[in-house]
Design an enzyme around this catalytic site. Sequence first.
Site, mmCIF file in Angstrom:
data_model
loop_
_atom_site.group_PDB
_atom_site.id
_atom_site.type_symbol
_atom_site.label_atom_id
_atom_site.label_comp_id
_atom_site.label_asym_id
_atom_site.label_seq_id
_atom_site.Cartn_x
_atom_site.Cartn_y
_atom_site.Cartn_z
ATOM 1 N N TYR A 94 0.856 -1.073 0.036
ATOM 2 C CA TYR A 94 -0.075 -0.021 0.068
ATOM 3 C C TYR A 94 1.066 1.181 0.007
ATOM 4 C CZ TYR A 94 -4.117 2.879 1.018
ATOM 5 O OH TYR A 94 -5.336 3.669 0.993
ATOM 6 N N VAL A 148 15.074 20.494 25.286
ATOM 7 C CA VAL A 148 13.430 20.562 24.831
ATOM 8 C C VAL A 148 13.397 19.484 23.841
ATOM 9 C CG1 VAL A 148 11.914 21.803 23.591
ATOM 10 C CG2 VAL A 148 13.207 22.932 25.339
ATOM 11 N N ARG A 168 22.840 18.035 14.342
ATOM 12 C CA ARG A 168 23.920 18.233 13.592
ATOM 13 C C ARG A 168 24.741 16.951 13.548
ATOM 14 N NH1 ARG A 168 26.398 23.385 16.199
ATOM 15 N NH2 ARG A 168 25.759 22.312 18.140
ATOM 16 N N PHE A 262 6.267 30.668 19.472
ATOM 17 C CA PHE A 262 6.046 30.476 20.872
ATOM 18 C C PHE A 262 7.351 31.154 21.724
ATOM 19 C CE2 PHE A 262 6.436 28.014 24.629
ATOM 20 C CZ PHE A 262 5.299 27.984 25.098
#
Length: 325
Positions: A94, A148, A168, A262
Amino acid sequence: MWVFRGLSGPRAPAQLQQGLLAAWCRCCRASSSYSASAQPSRVRALVYGNHGDPAKVVQLKNLELAAVGGSDVRVRMLAAPINPSDINMIQGNYGLLPKLPAVGGNEGVGEVIEVGSSVTGLKPGDWVIPANAGLGDSVIQNASNSGVGQAVIQIAAALGLRTINVVRDRPDIQKLTDRLKNLGAEHVVTEEELRLPETKNIFQDMPQPRLALNCVGGKSSTELLRHLAPGGTMVTYGGMAKQPVIASVSLLIFKDLKLRGFWLSQWKKKHSPDEFKELIFTLCELIRQGQLTAPSCSEIPLQDYQQALEASMKPFVSSKQILTM
């Protein structure tokens, strides 16, 4: 989703429609979608661990069902069809394939039997159908080895979201890749690899991400945008490269991509203390459940602050510098 009687889709954001209610159920991943059981904590599901003849590779298995909380919705599946596309997915031919092991099926109708504390649009007794094919959403982010980034990987895994994590290139890239995958990362690629045409092969078994998290800017952010699904959003919360975010006109017009920023300080100004407290409690609960851990850190005595500052500015540092007093 192929079911008999019981519970399915513990992580289903509430999206309603008139008449027959539609809920966005992720129903093809064994980790986040289930079927059939008379017991609340255990379910039965038709699972396949590899592609092949459906009659041979599909097996009826018992799976543990996560507790309902927050934005979760627990659904008792009532009926589900076996479609040609389902057969093709199991066979492996698929256009879009789920991560294995997977629960078979993409359609069905179910009844809501329990909702989390933050769900307001659904209630027990409502009937729901999957609004989208149940392959689970994905998120792409750069600086994935940051504090984060590591948190995003773990929170996404806890929510049943799949992640593409950009870092990186560095001498110990395999060591970093292994560490991020141990946290729950689905894919780890370097900035250079993200630019290669072969990267599109990632999306043969997962949907294109609808959310990109950018804290680098420059070329890195441009590459994130290139891999976003139509209508997707990139949220910028940092700019480590000190370069502007550049979006091509074609991406904005023809893919209708959205750019947002943000800033936590601003977010807290716009939200009540109770909302911030609820956010913290949600993270604490993930920590208690072992689904969220602190990033790697180095404890440095306060008097050695210069050492900590120098270490924080070195390239390829994945350890957070913590001043102890």
